[in-house]
Design a protein around this motif. Structure first.
Motif, PDB file in Angstrom:
ATOM      1  N   VAL B  48       0.432  -1.458  -0.409  1.00 28.31           N
ATOM      2  CA  VAL B  48       0.007  -0.164  -0.137  1.00 28.31           C
ATOM      3  C   VAL B  48       1.035   1.232  -0.181  1.00 28.31           C
ATOM      4  O   VAL B  48       0.276   1.848  -0.853  1.00 28.31           O
ATOM      5  CB  VAL B  48      -0.786   0.004   1.257  1.00 28.31           C
ATOM      6  N   GLY B  49       1.794   1.343   0.932  1.00 30.65           N
ATOM      7  CA  GLY B  49       2.985   2.233   0.857  1.00 30.65           C
ATOM      8  C   GLY B  49       3.598   2.716  -0.791  1.00 30.65           C
ATOM      9  O   GLY B  49       3.536   3.839  -1.267  1.00 30.65           O
ATOM     10  N   LEU B  50       3.478   1.980  -1.185  1.00 27.93           N
ATOM     11  CA  LEU B  50       4.531   1.658  -2.580  1.00 27.93           C
ATOM     12  C   LEU B  50       3.436   2.306  -3.196  1.00 27.93           C
ATOM     13  O   LEU B  50       3.601   2.911  -4.280  1.00 27.93           O
ATOM     14  CB  LEU B  50       5.505   0.714  -4.016  1.00 27.93           C
ATOM     15  N   LEU B  51       1.422   1.816  -3.621  1.00 26.28           N
ATOM     16  CA  LEU B  51       0.750   2.391  -4.250  1.00 26.28           C
ATOM     17  C   LEU B  51       1.031   3.727  -3.996  1.00 26.28           C
ATOM     18  O   LEU B  51       0.567   4.421  -4.967  1.00 26.28           O
ATOM     19  CB  LEU B  51      -0.267   1.518  -3.899  1.00 26.28           C
ATOM     20  N   LEU B  52       0.705   3.913  -2.923  1.00 25.61           N
ATOM     21  CA  LEU B  52       0.411   5.723  -2.771  1.00 25.61           C
ATOM     22  C   LEU B  52       2.118   6.321  -3.440  1.00 25.61           C
ATOM     23  O   LEU B  52       1.171   7.582  -3.442  1.00 25.61           O
ATOM     24  CB  LEU B  52       0.162   5.970  -0.659  1.00 25.61           C
ATOM     25  N   PHE B  53       2.809   5.964  -2.837  1.00 28.81           N
ATOM     26  CA  PHE B  53       3.982   6.639  -3.993  1.00 28.81           C
ATOM     27  C   PHE B  53       3.778   7.214  -5.035  1.00 28.81           C
ATOM     28  O   PHE B  53       3.678   7.587  -6.216  1.00 28.81           O
ATOM     29  CB  PHE B  53       5.014   5.659  -3.759  1.00 28.81           C
ATOM     30  N   GLY B  54       3.210   5.589  -5.549  1.00 26.59           N
ATOM     31  CA  GLY B  54       3.205   5.174  -6.951  1.00 26.59           C
ATOM     32  C   GLY B  54       1.418   6.572  -7.308  1.00 26.59           C
ATOM     33  O   GLY B  54       1.881   7.753  -8.592  1.00 26.59           O
ATOM     34  N   VAL B  55       0.812   6.798  -6.676  1.00 26.93           N
ATOM     35  CA  VAL B  55      -0.078   7.771  -6.995  1.00 26.93           C
ATOM     36  C   VAL B  55       0.289   8.900  -7.199  1.00 26.93           C
ATOM     37  O   VAL B  55      -0.593   9.584  -7.677  1.00 26.93           O
ATOM     38  CB  VAL B  55      -1.727   7.453  -5.723  1.00 26.93           C
ATOM     39  N   TYR B  56       0.987   9.549  -6.009  1.00 26.56           N
ATOM     40  CA  TYR B  56       1.624  10.465  -5.421  1.00 26.56           C
ATOM     41  C   TYR B  56       2.888  10.901  -6.813  1.00 26.56           C
ATOM     42  O   TYR B  56       2.446  11.855  -8.086  1.00 26.56           O
ATOM     43  CB  TYR B  56       2.376  11.151  -4.156  1.00 26.56           C
ATOM     44  N   SER B  57       3.322   9.991  -7.324  1.00 26.72           N
ATOM     45  CA  SER B  57       4.126  10.434  -8.219  1.00 26.72           C
ATOM     46  C   SER B  57       3.053  10.867  -9.654  1.00 26.72           C
ATOM     47  O   SER B  57       3.585  11.541 -10.302  1.00 26.72           O
ATOM     48  CB  SER B  57       4.927   8.910  -8.912  1.00 26.72           C
ATOM     49  N   ILE B  58       2.063  10.112 -10.153  1.00 26.19           N
ATOM     50  CA  ILE B  58       1.112   9.790 -11.010  1.00 26.19           C
ATOM     51  C   ILE B  58       0.632  11.718 -11.070  1.00 26.19           C
ATOM     52  O   ILE B  58       0.849  12.462 -11.629  1.00 26.19           O
ATOM     53  CB  ILE B  58       0.024   8.752 -11.191  1.00 26.19           C
ATOM     54  N   TYR B  59       0.088  11.798  -9.667  1.00 26.51           N
ATOM     55  CA  TYR B  59      -0.824  13.092  -9.172  1.00 26.51           C
ATOM     56  C   TYR B  59       0.728  14.326  -9.646  1.00 26.51           C
ATOM     57  O   TYR B  59      -0.029  15.000 -10.641  1.00 26.51           O
ATOM     58  CB  TYR B  59      -0.660  13.033  -8.285  1.00 26.51           C
ATOM     59  N   ARG B  60       2.088  14.035  -9.292  1.00 25.36           N
ATOM     60  CA  ARG B  60       2.708  14.864 -10.080  1.00 25.36           C
ATOM     61  C   ARG B  60       2.718  15.418 -12.001  1.00 25.36           C
ATOM     62  O   ARG B  60       2.882  16.502 -12.046  1.00 25.36           O
ATOM     63  CB  ARG B  60       4.087  14.601  -9.703  1.00 25.36           C
ATOM     64  N   GLU B  61       2.723  14.346 -12.319  1.00 29.52           N
ATOM     65  CA  GLU B  61       2.995  13.804 -13.089  1.00 29.52           C
ATOM     66  C   GLU B  61       1.547  14.610 -14.444  1.00 29.52           C
ATOM     67  O   GLU B  61       1.847  15.414 -15.308  1.00 29.52           O
ATOM     68  CB  GLU B  61       2.416  12.736 -13.891  1.00 29.52           C
ATOM     69  N   VAL B  62       0.621  14.448 -13.670  1.00 25.78           N
ATOM     70  CA  VAL B  62      -0.833  15.039 -14.313  1.00 25.78           C
ATOM     71  C   VAL B  62      -0.550  16.497 -13.781  1.00 25.78           C
ATOM     72  O   VAL B  62      -0.748  17.400 -14.721  1.00 25.78           O
ATOM     73  CB  VAL B  62      -2.428  14.340 -14.130  1.00 25.78           C
ATOM     74  N   THR B  63      -0.420  17.243 -12.283  1.00 26.21           N
ATOM     75  CA  THR B  63      -0.552  18.116 -12.464  1.00 26.21           C
ATOM     76  C   THR B  63       0.333  18.727 -13.287  1.00 26.21           C
ATOM     77  O   THR B  63       0.283  20.324 -13.198  1.00 26.21           O
ATOM     78  CB  THR B  63      -0.307  18.604 -10.835  1.00 26.21           C
ATOM     79  N   TYR B  64       1.505  18.522 -13.250  1.00 26.81           N
ATOM     80  CA  TYR B  64       2.995  19.987 -13.136  1.00 26.81           C
ATOM     81  C   TYR B  64       3.243  19.020 -14.845  1.00 26.81           C
ATOM     82  O   TYR B  64       3.700  20.257 -16.058  1.00 26.81           O
ATOM     83  CB  TYR B  64       3.421  19.386 -12.728  1.00 26.81           C
ATOM     84  N   GLY B  65       2.520  17.440 -15.328  1.00 27.80           N
ATOM     85  CA  GLY B  65       3.096  18.003 -17.339  1.00 27.80           C
ATOM     86  C   GLY B  65       4.105  16.618 -17.073  1.00 27.80           C
ATOM     87  O   GLY B  65       4.974  16.143 -16.442  1.00 27.80           O
ATOM     88  N   VAL B  66       4.030  16.166 -18.567  1.00 24.43           N
ATOM     89  CA  VAL B  66       4.937  14.633 -18.418  1.00 24.43           C
ATOM     90  C   VAL B  66       6.527  15.315 -18.094  1.00 24.43           C
ATOM     91  O   VAL B  66       7.358  14.088 -18.458  1.00 24.43           O
ATOM     92  CB  VAL B  66       5.157  14.187 -19.928  1.00 24.43           C
ATOM     93  N   GLY B  67       6.934  17.041 -18.361  1.00 22.61           N
ATOM     94  CA  GLY B  67       8.354  17.301 -18.269  1.00 22.61           C
ATOM     95  C   GLY B  67       8.387  17.049 -16.612  1.00 22.61           C
ATOM     96  O   GLY B  67       9.652  17.076 -16.463  1.00 22.61           O
ATOM     97  N   GLN B  68       7.976  15.795 -16.345  1.00 17.66           N
ATOM     98  CA  GLN B  68       8.241  15.547 -14.808  1.00 17.66           C
ATOM     99  C   GLN B  68       8.752  14.132 -14.808  1.00 17.66           C
ATOM    100  O   GLN B  68       9.629  13.788 -13.800  1.00 17.66           O
ATOM    101  CB  GLN B  68       6.796  15.418 -13.906  1.00 17.66           C
TER     102      GLN B  68
END
Lengths: 1059, 490
Positions: B48-68
């Motif tokens: 679940v920890g890994l999953l949450l990290f993944g969710v945050y990573s995707i959040y970053r990517e969606v919010t700031y762009g694929v430039g992440q």
């Protein structure tokens, strides 16, 4: 009728207490809400009325909530529309680009009151509508957020009235102190008049012209030999043999727009013209012009004079003395060609040393250049400063002899080689006034700052060449509380006319009438035959000059060359992100300056071996470049190294224009709080008369690394002739069809050249009737200067991404100029360079189109490969499948057009995005955007559109006028910017169009990049013809070839020169 | 009747120890009813920890762009599509085991098919994340669906392999899910019937769709299984074939290769079996199911690994040969310089792939090593690393240096958010797997019972009994026996 009383109840009749109470209550029955009070809203039995109430409320609430959207920014139409102005239709005004003394006639495109694009003024007979990168970018300087907005005294805002009062009293109280007006070169006739009037008012005054990059040596040499302190016109179009001693005349030297045009005349080879000029370059660093030379020889920077002297003696038949080896051979060869082409030859030199230029004058005299390729009738007036004048001024200031210093257009606190001394001496001046558009290094130190308007906001004129006057007229109401420099001088000399009125009166008087004045404004240029004459050549100084230069040579140690980059020049436009992001033509680096070093030095000090594929790969793919420490006298500068083959082994080159003060603007700052690049002016040396642009230097490895933003990492085209085709003139003459045959052979198995379109594919081939847009690029006329790249940026609202994004290969250039080297990296003479503008090829069979899952990119019926930005979901498959790698993806919200609103600040704070991206989102800066082109949001793909907005405009124009479209209706931005005419564009289906003409005329040089993969591009190239003797190196850095051949276990099919 | 007493030397029993039906149910369903072990909790929380990290990573990517991510103008796909293909590949083993082996009547599949099918579904879910979140404008992702819309005659591009992916993956997911779930129904009913808690009874009641075990149910269930198996079988081949078209139909040297479809399918099965091994070696230990997932299973699957690994190896060599034989200079460069050349920037990744995928699985020619759990586990991880690099090599080393040397890229290394996204899918996968192992029978109880009487000690015992009978009695008895067997299932 008696008072008859009607009653409804006994209560009313008897006025009972209960009744009185009840009529005081508006609602006699209990409201149904009360039930809700008791049981809570949820449990309340809802009546039909309640239901309707709830329904009404919730619907209204939902509507209210749904109508909350992003704030709408309204464009308010004119209440009273100005006459002749149609919203959405551009107006064009002739004006002049001015930067320091440099002036180029332009036409400004004004949309709805905003100048948004500059084009060259085709009425000018010497620029012929050519532009430079800096000219193109200058429109952004108008909207620079760093511009000063109000006058200042002692660093606080004040009014012009107050300043005028204070300065008038200060000027009248000068006493013995001299009044000095320090400017860059002024070639404006009207301004010169104003200055003369001003100086006349104050007897103890003088005008000093200071050019950051001066041509003092040339001016003084011409004075010594021809008796005229002026620079003649160089007519490259008349020269069959051109020898340049380090002069980068195609990009930065003197008047590149003019020279590019003339030079190109001798470089185009076609059906009718099979000969071309021969261009020799003798230099230390690899300049862009040197990269275009047919033959190039290197020497130590301090040997320029000796090379000139050797050339002179070789021309005089005494052989090249004082030089050895390849250089000697080269000089003798060049001399032989020069002599053989007497009267059709030209030698130019970059050196700022008077003695060297005297020798060059003697050479030109000996080869009959004077009067044929050198024309004194019209002189170049863009650079009139003499270095020693500035030195004298600084001495005067130090000695306290200067009471007032008025500075306009010059920035000695940054541009002067001994800026520290200038700054110190400035403290001794009582009254310091700066007329400037920003707080640059000098302006910061001045007591009074009067914001100067941008040239697009001003009235004025310029005479860059005698007899060629170019008018300046405002294209927009001044954005800030600025006042023209001239008006201030007039006010302080007691003339209250106002600059606008003065200017008009000046020209009406001169031209005779209002109508001629208006005509001059409309045309932008007034051209009169030049009248200047030079005296006869006086060779008396030549012998002493030869003696003098022989002592300059340094035989050992490293030497530093300080040069101008084509993008930034002397640094006057240093805060322009378009220029900062423009990759240097040779190094392909943007945003920083760096030390250009030779492969030998790289190998010795930094363990980078360009000849070894592994080491070269490591150097290329890594953005962190080692840092070198350069020590000149007492100044030490640390810069990252960029290894460039073709550099003389002991030469290091550093560009000026970088390392600016933060007040210059947002773009010059680095993410770490420092500045981008380092200031190289302090590395210059002064020889007592003129500034030397080369100096001995001590180098050491600084032992650290620095991130450099490079947009092209690989130097060689690896023998891929399908990408770049080049041929020598000799080969071409021997077999004019050499390129054609090569193509035919490659396509043989796919149906041959004739049937390739049909037989090269399994798919049906369609007719393409009507318009078919096509472009042709002549590699012989592309010198890599980058004007087209910046023009494309501006025209198409291409975003700026900043240094860190460029370093991550996220640059957005729709049009780039690929640069390839070939030859042996360890032998600078063998290095050949080719520039190839690369943009979307608009393939008929575009590989990008069929892979898009949502059909966001598709083909127009006119052959344009189009992008529907709104449809794009950003899978990037198209970019992967583009063989030309011309598609660009919006990795972040570079434009502020994002669906998520402005959310870049956190990225900037984290240091992952440069602040300059935010600068480009400022409301002021965004005024420069072209309203005809969509601003793309984050997450979509974009690329060259063939300026589809211009294509559309051309079609509509023709339609409105009820006639077929012709070439003059349409020019793409890149085409229009190119001073050399390398790019032609038009309807390829029209046999009369220029592009069809060029293609059929140059059938023998025509090719398409990687044609055999059957993409059927609509951009054709004309192969590069080099007027050199050898066969070239097959497009590879040779040591690469050998290593690659070993890896392949087979030898390369292309011939490899052995060394 | 000695002819009946056949005990195969090469086919040992599929279930160890003499289990009866009740014991089977007890063994497999017990973990569902018991409280999760400490080990389970640790694993679950890490996931679940890994999953949450993944969710945050995707959040970053969606919010700031694929430039992440560190992709660039030359390398448009990197870890995102590498991971996509890798996860899709992993899913293949489940389908192969459940569908093809069912059709081929491979009895041993029953021990592993449930877990393998679950793995397929979770892997496809993980795989699906990448093409979705790698989009620049993910909020417009629905554009890829061919739905009737108000945008005029605007349709998806049926020429695009990415669109084929949409169909292939969604079909694959749907069929796999149905197959897996329909197989689960009888077992869920078993759990329901054993349940003592109200909510458990209710939930499993819902999930088992009112299964009563009537003959009609069984008949329909069997038919459905066969139909779904029939549907899944071509999918095993088609899905990765379509995925390989993403590359094979392009013009990029190194992608444009006709060998891709079979090579991708073999690679997918290879990596899928490795992943099954990784999971089962752990599962059987943690859930104490060594008697059902036996060494025989492990060995059989190791055989598949060495077979598919060798197929993949041949494919690599064929590719190399063709790149030389084809004399296309660009393709030649892609293979010789970008890959084979160990000293090129990504040369190491090619050789790592070769070592992991081609060389190392060859140790499974030895029976002893095939049956060694530690070696198996280690190899299964190695193979998945190798197969990850295969996709990375194909994607990145092809595009980073293709036609125009001017666009040859800088070195591509992922950002923390790219890595985070990948780790996040591990989190997702294992979170799902842990929940699955907690709430569903990890072995198909009903199917195990099917084979119980055909394999194992009780079968042998049974046979010995039968041996003793004379032919007439045998005839009579087997009929009777057969009659009994239809009632055993619960």
């Amino acid at each position: 009728m008696a008072k008859k009383k009607y009653w409804q109840s006994f209560g009313e009749l008897n006025h009972s207490e209960a009744y009185e109470k009840s009529i005081a209550n508006e609602f006699k029955e209990e409201l149904p809400f009360e039930s809700a009070d008791k049981k809570g809203l949820i449990n309340a039995p809802a009546s039909r009325r309640d239901f309707l109430k709830y329904l009404g409320f919730s619907t209204a609430a939902a509507i209210a909530a749904a109508s909350c959207e992003t704030p709408v920014r309204k464009a308010i139409p004119y209440v009273n529309k100005p006459q002749d102005m149609v919203p959405g239709v551009a107006d064009y005004y002739a004006t002049t680009y001015v930067s320091g003394g440099e002036a180029i006639p332009v036409v400004a495109k004004v949309r709805d009151g905003r100048p948004i694009k500059l084009e060259g003024n085709t009425l000018s007979t010497y620029t012929k509508g050519g532009t430079t990168a800096r000219l193109q970018a200058s429109v952004l300087d108008l909207y620079d957020t760093a511009r000063l907005r109000h006058p200042m005294a002692n660093n606080s805002a004040t009014s012009y009235e107050a300043i005028d009062r204070q300065i008038n009293s200060a000027l009248s109280a000068l006493g013995n102190g001299q009044l000095v007006l320090l400017t860059s070169t002024i070639n404006s006739p009207s301004t010169k008049q104003v200055i003369a009037d001003f100086l006349a008012k104050y007897p103890n005054s003088k005008h000093v012209q200071f050019d950051a990059v001066s041509y003092s040596g040339m001016l003084l040499a011409n004075e010594a030999t021809y008796g005229i302190r002026a620079i003649p016109t160089y007519q490259f179009e008349n020269a069959n043999v051109i020898v340049s001693l380090g002069a980068d005349f195609l990009c930065t030297w003197l008047s590149p727009v003019e020279f590019q045009h003339g030079y190109t005349a001798g470089r185009k080879v076609n059906k009718t013209r099979t000969d071309m000029s021969k261009h020799y370059q003798f230099e230390s660093m690899l300049t862009t012009t040197g990269a275009n030379a047919d033959e190039r020889y290197t020497h130590r920077p301090s040997e320029t004079g000796i090379v000139a002297a050797a050339l002179l003696s070789a021309i005089n038949g005494q052989g090249a003395t004082g030089v050895t080896g390849k250089l000697k051979t080269g000089i003798e060869k060049a001399a032989k060609d020069l002599v053989a082409n007497k009267g059709k030859a030209l030698v130019v030199a970059n050196s700022n040393n008077t003695q060297v230029q005297i020798i060059v004058n003697a050479i030109n005299e000996a080869i009959g250049a004077n009067g044929t390729t050198i024309n004194w009738a019209s002189t170049n007036q863009q650079f009139q400063g003499i270095d020693s004048d500035m030195a004298t001024l600084v001495q005067d200031m130090e000695a306290g002899r200067v009471g007032a210093l008025l500075i306009y257009g010059a920035n000695p606190a940054y541009e002067y080689f001994d800026a520290e001394r200038f700054k110190k001496s400035l403290k001794a001046v009582k009254l310091t006034v700066s007329f400037n558009d920003r707080k640059d290094e000098t302006t910061q130190l001045c007591k009074y700052i009067l914001p100067a308007p941008h040239f697009l906001e001003s009235w004025g004129d310029a005479e860059p060449k005698s007899g060629h006057i170019s008018m300046i007229q405002p294209t927009i109401n001044p954005l800030f509380d600025t006042r023209p420099f001239q008006e201030s001088l007039m006010k302080w000399s007691g003339n209250n006319t106002g600059w606008d009125a003065y200017f008009k009166e000046y020209w009406v008087n001169k031209l005779g009438s209002n109508d001629t004045f208006n005509k001059a404004l409309q045309d932008g240029v007034i051209e009169t035959p030049g009248t200047a004459t030079a005296g006869a050549f006086n060779g008396a100084n030549v012998a002493s000059a030869i003696t003098a230069v022989s002592g300059l040579r340094k035989n050992s140690g490293y030497e530093l060359v300080i040069y101008q980059k084509v993008g930034l020049g002397d640094g006057k436009q240093a805060n322009n992100p378009w220029l900062l992001e423009l990759p240097d033509p040779i190094t392909r680096v943007s945003w920083d300056n760096y030390a250009v070093i030779s492969p030998q030095l790289a190998k010795k000090d930094f363990n980078i071996d360009l000849g070894n594929p592994k080491s070269a790969d490591e150097y290329e793919v890594n953005v962190m470049k080692p840092v070198i420490r350069l020590k000149v006298r007492n100044t030490t500068v640390e810069l990252p190294v960029i290894v460039v083959p073709g550099m003389q082994a002991d030469t290091i080159a550093v560009a000026i224009g970088y390392g600016r003060s933060k007040e210059v603007g947002r773009a010059v700052g680095a993410a770490d709080g420092g500045t981008l690049g380092q200031n190289a002016y302090p590395l210059l040396a002064y020889n007592g008369t003129t500034i030397d642009w080369h100096t001995p230097v001590e180098v050491s490895n600084a032992g650290r690394k620095y991130k450099v933003a490079t947009s092209q990492t690989h130097n060689s085209y690896e023998g891929r002739h399908e990408v770049v085709r080049e041929v020598t003139l000799a080969e071409y003459k021997k077999d004019p069809e050499i390129i054609y045959k090569e193509r035919a052979k490659e396509l043989e198995m796919f149906g041959g050249l004739e049937n390739f379109a049909k037989d090269g594919t399994h798919y049906p081939v369609y007719d393409r009737p009507g318009i078919k847009w096509g472009m042709n690029i002549d590699l012989n006329a592309c010198y890599g200067c980058g004007a087209c790249v910046v023009a494309c940026h501006i025209e198409n609202n291409v975003p700026i991404v900043g240094k860190h994004e460029v370093a991550r290969f996220h640059d957005m250039h729709w049009l780039r100029i690929d640069r390839y080297f070939s030859g042996n990296p360890n032998d600078p003479e063998s290095i050949q360079t080719v520039f190839q503008p690369m943009l979307c090829q608009h393939c008929d069979n575009a590989p990008c189109e069929n892979v898009c899952p949502v059909a966001a990119t598709h083909h127009s019926s006119e052959g344009i490969n189009m992008m529907a930005y709104n449809r794009c979901i950003g899978t990037r498959y198209c970019a992967n499948n583009c063989p030309y790698k011309v598609r660009r993806f919006n990795w972040a919200d570079y434009t502020g057009a994002d669906s998520f609103g402005n959310n870049q600040q956190p990225l900037v704070d984290e240091g992952n995005l440069d602040d300059v991206v935010l600068m480009m989102n400022d409301d002021l800066t965004r005024m420069v955007l072209n309203p005809d082109v969509t601003v793309r949001s984050r997450g979509v793909m974009e690329k060259c559109t063939f300026c589809v907005q211009r294509c559309q405009d051309a079609k509509l124009k023709a339609k409105r006028e009820d006639r077929p479209m012709v070439d003059s209706d349409i020019k793409t931005a890149c085409q229009q910017a190119c001073a050399a005419g390398a790019i032609v564009f038009g309807n390829a289906n029209d046999p009369k169009s220029e592009v069809s003409g060029v293609r059929s005329e140059n059938k023998n040089r025509l090719y398409y990049v990687i044609e055999q993969i059957h993409t059927m591009p609509n951009v054709s190239y004309l192969a590069k013809v080099r007027n050199s003797d050898d066969n070239g190196f097959g497009g590879r850095l040779t040591e690469h070839v050998e290593a690659a051949a070993e890896a392949h276990g087979q030898t390369s099919g292309h011939s490899v020169e052995s060394h | 009747m000695a002819v009946l007493k056949y005990e195969s030397q090469v086919r040992p029993p599929l279930v160890d120890n003499a289990k009866d039906y009740h014991q089977v149910t007890e063994d497999i369903v017990r973990p569902i009813e018991a409280a999760p072990s400490r080990l389970w909790w640790i694993g679950f929380l890490i996931s679940v920890g890994l999953l949450l990290f993944g969710v945050y990573s995707i959040y970053r990517e969606v919010t700031y762009g694929v430039g992440q991510w560190n992709l660039n103008k030359t390398i448009g796909w990197g870890w995102d599509i590498t991971n996509f293909v890798w996860w899709v590949g992993i899913g293949h083993a489940g389908t192969l085991i459940s569908a093809i082996l069912l059709l081929f009547r491979q009895g041993w599949r029953t021990g592993v098919n449930r877990a393998a099918e679950a793995m397929t579904i979770f892997a496809v879910i993980c795989a699906g994340q990448f093409p979705i979140w790698h989009m620049g404008r993910v909020w417009m992702a629905f554009f890829v669906l061919p739905y009737a819309n108000t945008r005029g005659p605007l349709w998806v591009n049926f020429n695009s392999p990415l669109l084929w992916d949409v169909f292939a993956i969604s079909t694959y997911f749907t069929v796999s899910l149905l197959f897996w779930y329909s197989g689960l129904i009888p077992d869920l009913a078993t759990v329901r019937d054993r349940a003592r808690l109200k909510w458990r009874k209710f939930m499993y009641g819902l999930l088992s769709f009112g299964w009563t075990g009537s003959t009609k149910h069984w008949q329909r269930h069997e038919s459905l299984s066969l139909v779904l198996a029939g549907l899944s079988t071509p999918l095993v081949l088609s899905v990765h074939t379509v995925v390989s078209f993403d590359f094979a139909t392009s013009v990029v040297p190194g992608w444009h290769t006709t060998i891709f479809p079979p090579y991708f399918v073999a690679g997918a099965i290879f990596s899928g079996f490795a992943m099954v091994q990784t999971l089962l070696v752990v599962t059987r230990k943690v859930l104490n199911l060594q008697e059902y997932i036996t060494l025989e299973h492990i060995e059989v699957m190791n055989k598949v690994i060495v077979l598919t690994g060798s197929i993949v190896g041949i494919a690599y060599l064929t590719e190399l040969f063709i790149s030389w034989y084809g004399q296309n200079p660009y393709e030649g460069w892609a293979f010789a310089q970008n890959r084979l050349n160990l000293f090129s920037p990504y040369g190491w990744s090619y050789w790592l792939m070769m070592a992991c995928n081609v060389i190392s699985p060859q140790i499974f020619w030895f029976r002893k090593l095939r049956r060694n759990l530690v070696v198996t586990f280690f190899m299964s991880v190695i193979v998945n690393i190798g197969m990850w690099f295969e996709r990375f090599v194909i994607i990145v080393t092809s595009i980073y240096r293709d036609y125009l040397p001017s666009s040859w890229s800088t070195y591509y290394t992922p950002t923390i958010w790219e890595v985070g996204f990948y780790l996040g899918t591990f989190g997702l996968f294992f979170t799902c797997y842990f929940l699955f192992s907690k709430f569903f029978p990890v072995i198909a109880v009903a199917e195990i019972k099917h084979i119980l009487k055909k394999s194992g000690e009780s079968y042998k015992k049974n046979m010995t009994e039968i041996e003793k009978l004379d032919a007439e009695t045998f005839y009579h008895d087997t009929h009777k026996h057969h009659h009994d067997s239809s009632e055993v299932h619960h």
